[in-house]
Design a protein around this motif. Structure first.
Motif, PDB file in Angstrom:
ATOM      1  N   LEU A 278     -16.962  11.706   3.333  1.00  0.00           N
ATOM      2  CA  LEU A 278     -16.150  12.769   2.730  1.00  0.00           C
ATOM      3  C   LEU A 278     -14.945  13.095   3.613  1.00  0.00           C
ATOM      4  O   LEU A 278     -13.812  13.243   3.124  1.00  0.00           O
ATOM      5  CB  LEU A 278     -17.017  14.023   2.521  1.00  0.00           C
ATOM      6  CG  LEU A 278     -16.334  15.215   1.845  1.00  0.00           C
ATOM      7  CD1 LEU A 278     -15.840  14.838   0.453  1.00  0.00           C
ATOM      8  CD2 LEU A 278     -17.270  16.410   1.778  1.00  0.00           C
ATOM      9  N   ALA A 279     -15.179  13.187   4.932  1.00  0.00           N
ATOM     10  CA  ALA A 279     -14.089  13.473   5.861  1.00  0.00           C
ATOM     11  C   ALA A 279     -13.049  12.348   5.838  1.00  0.00           C
ATOM     12  O   ALA A 279     -11.839  12.593   5.871  1.00  0.00           O
ATOM     13  CB  ALA A 279     -14.644  13.648   7.278  1.00  0.00           C
ATOM     14  N   GLU A 280     -13.546  11.108   5.748  1.00  0.00           N
ATOM     15  CA  GLU A 280     -12.647   9.953   5.696  1.00  0.00           C
ATOM     16  C   GLU A 280     -11.811   9.979   4.408  1.00  0.00           C
ATOM     17  O   GLU A 280     -10.606   9.703   4.426  1.00  0.00           O
ATOM     18  CB  GLU A 280     -13.481   8.670   5.754  1.00  0.00           C
ATOM     19  CG  GLU A 280     -12.642   7.406   5.865  1.00  0.00           C
ATOM     20  CD  GLU A 280     -13.502   6.161   5.985  1.00  0.00           C
ATOM     21  OE1 GLU A 280     -12.997   5.070   5.649  1.00  0.00           O
ATOM     22  OE2 GLU A 280     -14.671   6.278   6.408  1.00  0.00           O
ATOM     23  N   ALA A 281     -12.459  10.344   3.304  1.00  0.00           N
ATOM     24  CA  ALA A 281     -11.756  10.423   2.023  1.00  0.00           C
ATOM     25  C   ALA A 281     -10.691  11.520   2.046  1.00  0.00           C
ATOM     26  O   ALA A 281      -9.587  11.341   1.520  1.00  0.00           O
ATOM     27  CB  ALA A 281     -12.760  10.681   0.901  1.00  0.00           C
ATOM     28  N   GLU A 282     -11.041  12.654   2.647  1.00  0.00           N
ATOM     29  CA  GLU A 282     -10.080  13.756   2.747  1.00  0.00           C
ATOM     30  C   GLU A 282      -8.872  13.356   3.584  1.00  0.00           C
ATOM     31  O   GLU A 282      -7.723  13.708   3.278  1.00  0.00           O
ATOM     32  CB  GLU A 282     -10.771  14.981   3.354  1.00  0.00           C
ATOM     33  CG  GLU A 282     -11.745  15.668   2.401  1.00  0.00           C
ATOM     34  CD  GLU A 282     -12.466  16.826   3.053  1.00  0.00           C
ATOM     35  OE1 GLU A 282     -12.393  16.948   4.293  1.00  0.00           O
ATOM     36  OE2 GLU A 282     -13.121  17.601   2.328  1.00  0.00           O
ATOM     37  N   GLN A 283      -9.138  12.610   4.672  1.00  0.00           N
ATOM     38  CA  GLN A 283      -8.044  12.167   5.527  1.00  0.00           C
ATOM     39  C   GLN A 283      -7.133  11.203   4.786  1.00  0.00           C
ATOM     40  O   GLN A 283      -5.894  11.276   4.906  1.00  0.00           O
ATOM     41  CB  GLN A 283      -8.619  11.487   6.781  1.00  0.00           C
ATOM     42  CG  GLN A 283      -7.570  11.118   7.816  1.00  0.00           C
ATOM     43  CD  GLN A 283      -6.802  12.335   8.310  1.00  0.00           C
ATOM     44  OE1 GLN A 283      -7.393  13.339   8.700  1.00  0.00           O
ATOM     45  NE2 GLN A 283      -5.460  12.261   8.278  1.00  0.00           N
ATOM     46  N   LYS A 284      -7.722  10.304   3.993  1.00  0.00           N
ATOM     47  CA  LYS A 284      -6.925   9.360   3.200  1.00  0.00           C
ATOM     48  C   LYS A 284      -6.066  10.120   2.191  1.00  0.00           C
ATOM     49  O   LYS A 284      -4.919   9.750   1.926  1.00  0.00           O
ATOM     50  CB  LYS A 284      -7.837   8.365   2.483  1.00  0.00           C
ATOM     51  CG  LYS A 284      -8.439   7.307   3.380  1.00  0.00           C
ATOM     52  CD  LYS A 284      -9.297   6.340   2.590  1.00  0.00           C
ATOM     53  CE  LYS A 284      -9.885   5.238   3.489  1.00  0.00           C
ATOM     54  NZ  LYS A 284     -10.741   4.308   2.723  1.00  0.00           N
TER      55      LYS A 284
END
Length: 232
Positions: free
Chosen positions: A217-223
């Motif tokens: 989720l954190a990776e998706a938010e960063q993207k």
């Protein structure tokens, strides 16, 4: 009801007056015969005690064969070569008890366990067992034994049903009962430990899954943020 373990068998064998202990498996199942549902008491073939006498046919040679009650075979018109289709009579799946739900009848037999027409009672169906059947031990999938036959020293030399015989057997029976509470507590603790271990393992897997989900989720938010910057 929690089964009989190898430890239980060892403890039974160590009791004074016990000559032989032979563990085995048993289960009561339902089978449709014509328009009626019959209750079959299925046991693993004994090796040294209570051995059956074949009336017709032969003993089972693989886990999908059975030898059945000769009297019941005649009463219910069951013949060698017939297939008995079984199902569980409880909430427990049949596969947790037996390796197959179908057994080919390869023989009929009598058993020294059944010396009258009564086949016993059960907690499934109408509560009355219609017939017995014997299968190979490999036909059972149970993790622990469900019965144990005990031969008592000196009992064979006494006349059955006499006071002498009763006294010899009752003395050993009392010794078995004297250890039953302890053995049941040990078995209960084993099951609880196993269940708690499974719970801990499941909780660990859940925590790991949560961590992975949060990381994704954190990776998706960063993207998403990076994408917005590129768009600007």
């Amino acid at each position: 009801t929690l089964g009989i373990t190898e430890n239980d068998i060892r403890e039974l064998g160590s009791l004074e007056g016990v000559e032989i202990v032979e563990p085995g498996y048993m289960a009561d199942v339902l089978s449709l015969m014509g328009d009626s549902e019959r209750i079959i008491h299925v046991e693993s073939l004994p090796e040294t005690m209570n051995q059956v006498d074949v009336v017709e046919g032969r003993l089972p040679e693989n886990l999908k064969e059975c030898v059945i009650d000769a009297d019941a075979a005649q009463s219910h018109a069951i013949e060698i070569g017939d297939i008995l289709t079984c199902k569980s009579g409880t909430a427990k799946d049949l596969e947790d008890t037996l390796a197959s739900n179908q057994f080919e009848v390869v023989g009929t037999c009598t058993s020294p366990v059944y010396i009258s027409f009564d086949r016993g009672s059960t907690n499934i169906g109408n509560g009355e067992i219609d017939m017995f059947a014997y299968v190979q031990e490999e036909s059972f999938t149970q993790e622990v034994y469900t019965q144990a036959w005990v031969r008592v020293l000196g009992a064979e030399d006494a006349v059955a049903f006499t006071e002498e015989y009763k006294n010899i057997v009752d003395a050993v029976k009392e010794r078995v009962e004297s250890i039953s509470d302890v053995q049941c507590d040990i078995r209960y603790a084993e099951i609880m430990d196993e269940a708690n271990g499974e719970i801990e393992e499941a909780e660990s897997e859940l925590d790991k899954a949560k961590e992975e989900a949060e990381s994704e989720l954190a990776e998706a938010e960063q993207k998403l943020l990076d994408g917005e910057k590129e768009l600007e």
